[in-house]
Design a protein around this motif. Structure first.
Motif, PDB file in Angstrom:
ATOM      1  N   GLY A  47       0.786  -1.223   0.000  1.00 16.27           N
ATOM      2  CA  GLY A  47       0.000   0.000   0.000  1.00 16.27           C
ATOM      3  C   GLY A  47       0.816   1.268   0.000  1.00 16.27           C
ATOM      4  N   GLY A  48       2.122   1.137  -0.199  1.00 19.03           N
ATOM      5  CA  GLY A  48       3.002   2.300  -0.168  1.00 19.03           C
ATOM      6  C   GLY A  48       3.431   2.748  -1.545  1.00 19.03           C
ATOM      7  N   TRP A  49       4.324   3.707  -1.585  1.00 22.00           N
ATOM      8  CA  TRP A  49       4.848   4.230  -2.839  1.00 22.00           C
ATOM      9  C   TRP A  49       6.276   4.728  -2.617  1.00 22.00           C
ATOM     10  CZ3 TRP A  49       0.975   6.223   0.094  1.00 22.00           C
ATOM     11  CH2 TRP A  49       1.215   7.451   0.708  1.00 22.00           C
ATOM     12  N   VAL A  50       7.062   4.669  -3.686  1.00 23.95           N
ATOM     13  CA  VAL A  50       8.452   5.139  -3.646  1.00 23.95           C
ATOM     14  C   VAL A  50       8.451   6.635  -3.933  1.00 23.95           C
ATOM     15  CG1 VAL A  50      10.739   4.957  -4.713  1.00 23.95           C
ATOM     16  CG2 VAL A  50       9.358   2.889  -4.348  1.00 23.95           C
ATOM     17  N   THR A  55       7.019   5.823   1.353  1.00 24.71           N
ATOM     18  CA  THR A  55       5.988   6.008   2.360  1.00 24.71           C
ATOM     19  C   THR A  55       5.084   4.788   2.312  1.00 24.71           C
ATOM     20  OG1 THR A  55       6.076   8.398   1.994  1.00 24.71           O
ATOM     21  CG2 THR A  55       4.141   7.549   3.159  1.00 24.71           C
ATOM     22  N   VAL A  56       4.702   4.305   3.479  1.00 24.62           N
ATOM     23  CA  VAL A  56       3.836   3.124   3.559  1.00 24.62           C
ATOM     24  C   VAL A  56       2.891   3.308   4.747  1.00 24.62           C
ATOM     25  CG1 VAL A  56       5.423   1.762   4.980  1.00 24.62           C
ATOM     26  CG2 VAL A  56       3.829   0.585   3.477  1.00 24.62           C
ATOM     27  N   PRO A  57       1.626   2.877   4.620  1.00 24.87           N
ATOM     28  CA  PRO A  57       0.741   2.947   5.782  1.00 24.87           C
ATOM     29  C   PRO A  57       1.190   1.931   6.834  1.00 24.87           C
ATOM     30  CG  PRO A  57      -0.372   1.881   3.932  1.00 24.87           C
ATOM     31  CD  PRO A  57       0.951   2.367   3.428  1.00 24.87           C
ATOM     32  N   ALA A  58       1.019   2.277   8.089  1.00 29.02           N
ATOM     33  CA  ALA A  58       1.466   1.394   9.175  1.00 29.02           C
ATOM     34  C   ALA A  58       0.807   0.026   9.089  1.00 29.02           C
ATOM     35  CB  ALA A  58       1.184   2.038  10.530  1.00 29.02           C
ATOM     36  N   ARG A  84       7.430  -4.274  15.833  1.00 27.07           N
ATOM     37  CA  ARG A  84       7.039  -3.423  16.965  1.00 27.07           C
ATOM     38  C   ARG A  84       6.017  -2.373  16.541  1.00 27.07           C
ATOM     39  NH1 ARG A  84       8.819   1.358  18.004  1.00 27.07           N
ATOM     40  NH2 ARG A  84      10.685   1.137  16.734  1.00 27.07           N
ATOM     41  N   LEU A  85       6.265  -1.715  15.427  1.00 18.51           N
ATOM     42  CA  LEU A  85       5.338  -0.681  14.960  1.00 18.51           C
ATOM     43  C   LEU A  85       4.004  -1.272  14.520  1.00 18.51           C
ATOM     44  CD1 LEU A  85       7.745   1.639  12.965  1.00 18.51           C
ATOM     45  CD2 LEU A  85       6.572   2.146  15.107  1.00 18.51           C
ATOM     46  N   ALA A  86       4.046  -2.417  13.856  1.00 21.47           N
ATOM     47  CA  ALA A  86       2.808  -3.051  13.382  1.00 21.47           C
ATOM     48  C   ALA A  86       1.932  -3.491  14.547  1.00 21.47           C
ATOM     49  CB  ALA A  86       3.142  -4.233  12.485  1.00 21.47           C
ATOM     50  N   ALA A  87       2.527  -3.839  15.680  1.00 16.90           N
ATOM     51  CA  ALA A  87       1.773  -4.298  16.847  1.00 16.90           C
ATOM     52  C   ALA A  87       1.224  -3.148  17.689  1.00 16.90           C
ATOM     53  CB  ALA A  87       2.657  -5.182  17.718  1.00 16.90           C
ATOM     54  N   ASP A  88       1.646  -1.928  17.424  1.00 15.13           N
ATOM     55  CA  ASP A  88       1.233  -0.767  18.219  1.00 15.13           C
ATOM     56  C   ASP A  88      -0.097  -0.229  17.686  1.00 15.13           C
ATOM     57  OD1 ASP A  88       0.912   1.638  19.552  1.00 15.13           O
ATOM     58  OD2 ASP A  88       2.957   2.334  19.174  1.00 15.13           O
ATOM     59  N   PRO A  89      -1.193  -0.326  18.462  1.00 15.78           N
ATOM     60  CA  PRO A  89      -2.495   0.143  17.974  1.00 15.78           C
ATOM     61  C   PRO A  89      -2.527   1.648  17.698  1.00 15.78           C
ATOM     62  CG  PRO A  89      -2.651  -0.644  20.253  1.00 15.78           C
ATOM     63  CD  PRO A  89      -1.255  -0.906  19.784  1.00 15.78           C
ATOM     64  N   ALA A  90      -1.653   2.413  18.323  1.00 17.39           N
ATOM     65  CA  ALA A  90      -1.615   3.865  18.082  1.00 17.39           C
ATOM     66  C   ALA A  90      -1.097   4.186  16.683  1.00 17.39           C
ATOM     67  CB  ALA A  90      -0.743   4.546  19.134  1.00 17.39           C
ATOM     68  N   MET A  91      -0.474   3.223  16.024  1.00 17.75           N
ATOM     69  CA  MET A  91       0.089   3.433  14.689  1.00 17.75           C
ATOM     70  C   MET A  91      -0.892   3.099  13.567  1.00 17.75           C
ATOM     71  SD  MET A  91       3.177   4.462  14.731  1.00 17.75           S
ATOM     72  CE  MET A  91       3.502   5.274  16.248  1.00 17.75           C
ATOM     73  N   ALA A  92      -2.014   2.529  13.876  1.00 18.33           N
ATOM     74  CA  ALA A  92      -2.908   1.936  12.879  1.00 18.33           C
ATOM     75  C   ALA A  92      -3.238   2.867  11.704  1.00 18.33           C
ATOM     76  CB  ALA A  92      -4.189   1.458  13.547  1.00 18.33           C
ATOM     77  N   ASP A  93      -3.446   4.144  11.963  1.00 17.22           N
ATOM     78  CA  ASP A  93      -3.856   5.048  10.890  1.00 17.22           C
ATOM     79  C   ASP A  93      -2.734   5.968  10.408  1.00 17.22           C
ATOM     80  OD1 ASP A  93      -3.680   6.586  13.184  1.00 17.22           O
ATOM     81  OD2 ASP A  93      -5.483   7.765  12.748  1.00 17.22           O
ATOM     82  N   ARG A  94      -1.497   5.656  10.767  1.00 19.07           N
ATOM     83  CA  ARG A  94      -0.367   6.510  10.417  1.00 19.07           C
ATOM     84  C   ARG A  94       0.263   6.106   9.101  1.00 19.07           C
ATOM     85  NH1 ARG A  94       2.748   8.542  15.147  1.00 19.07           N
ATOM     86  NH2 ARG A  94       3.835   9.675  13.527  1.00 19.07           N
ATOM     87  N   GLU A  95       0.857   7.061   8.438  1.00 20.37           N
ATOM     88  CA  GLU A  95       1.730   6.793   7.300  1.00 20.37           C
ATOM     89  C   GLU A  95       3.162   6.896   7.796  1.00 20.37           C
ATOM     90  OE1 GLU A  95       0.761   9.508   4.154  1.00 20.37           O
ATOM     91  OE2 GLU A  95      -0.799   8.193   3.399  1.00 20.37           O
ATOM     92  N   ILE A  96       3.989   5.950   7.382  1.00 18.65           N
ATOM     93  CA  ILE A  96       5.367   5.884   7.830  1.00 18.65           C
ATOM     94  C   ILE A  96       6.279   6.279   6.675  1.00 18.65           C
ATOM     95  CG2 ILE A  96       7.133   4.413   8.863  1.00 18.65           C
ATOM     96  CD1 ILE A  96       4.555   4.550  10.548  1.00 18.65           C
ATOM     97  N   SER A  97       7.145   7.246   6.896  1.00 16.85           N
ATOM     98  CA  SER A  97       8.187   7.584   5.927  1.00 16.85           C
ATOM     99  C   SER A  97       9.398   6.730   6.256  1.00 16.85           C
ATOM    100  CB  SER A  97       8.562   9.060   6.020  1.00 16.85           C
ATOM    101  OG  SER A  97       7.476   9.861   5.637  1.00 16.85           O
ATOM    102  N   ALA A  98      10.050   6.199   5.232  1.00 18.70           N
ATOM    103  CA  ALA A  98      11.147   5.277   5.484  1.00 18.70           C
ATOM    104  C   ALA A  98      12.178   5.325   4.365  1.00 18.70           C
ATOM    105  CB  ALA A  98      10.606   3.850   5.613  1.00 18.70           C
TER     106      ALA A  98
END
Length: 118
Positions: A33-36, A52-55, A82-96
């Motif tokens: 679900g992400g993009w370069v 960027t990828v959704p959590a 760790r991030l995938a298991a964190d419920p607070a991350m569910a709706d976040r987009e992650i830059s990587a």
């Protein structure tokens, strides 16, 4: 209160061809679900993808890379889990960034950099 942006640094080493490995990584990012956003090639020894990828796609990213014979470093896998298991991350987009180091015996690739006028 604004949430602090999250930035993740991932690394892997592979013996795969750099073109196939880079395409495989981009495909795994898209399938999650992400993009370069950008990429940089450092000779034929290393490539870095900024993406960027959704959590909620982090585990799919980890599995997609692994299925393409692009196993992440242990620390990167632990960060994704760790991030995938964190419920607070569910709706976040992650830059990587994903740093891919290519292990081979080929000579260094020479890249021509055009002269800038002026």
């Amino acid at each position: 209160m604004a949430r602090r942006p999250l930035f993740l640094r991932l690394m892997l080493m592979t013996r795969r061809d750099r073109h196939g490995a880079t395409d495989g990584a981009a495909d795994a990012i898209a399938a999650a679900g992400g993009w370069v956003d950008d990429h940089h090639q450092y000779s034929n020894k290393m490539t870095t993808l900024r993406f960027t990828v959704p959590a909620h796609g982090l585990l799919a990213l980890r599995d997609g890379l692994s299925n393409r014979d692009l196993a992440l470093a242990d620390a990167a896998t632990a960060d994704l889990d760790r991030l995938a298991a964190d419920p607070a991350m569910a709706d976040r987009e992650i830059s990587a960034t994903l740093q891919m180091t290519f292990i081979h015996a080929e000579p260094d690739l020479r890249l021509d950099i055009p002269a800038v006028p002026g």
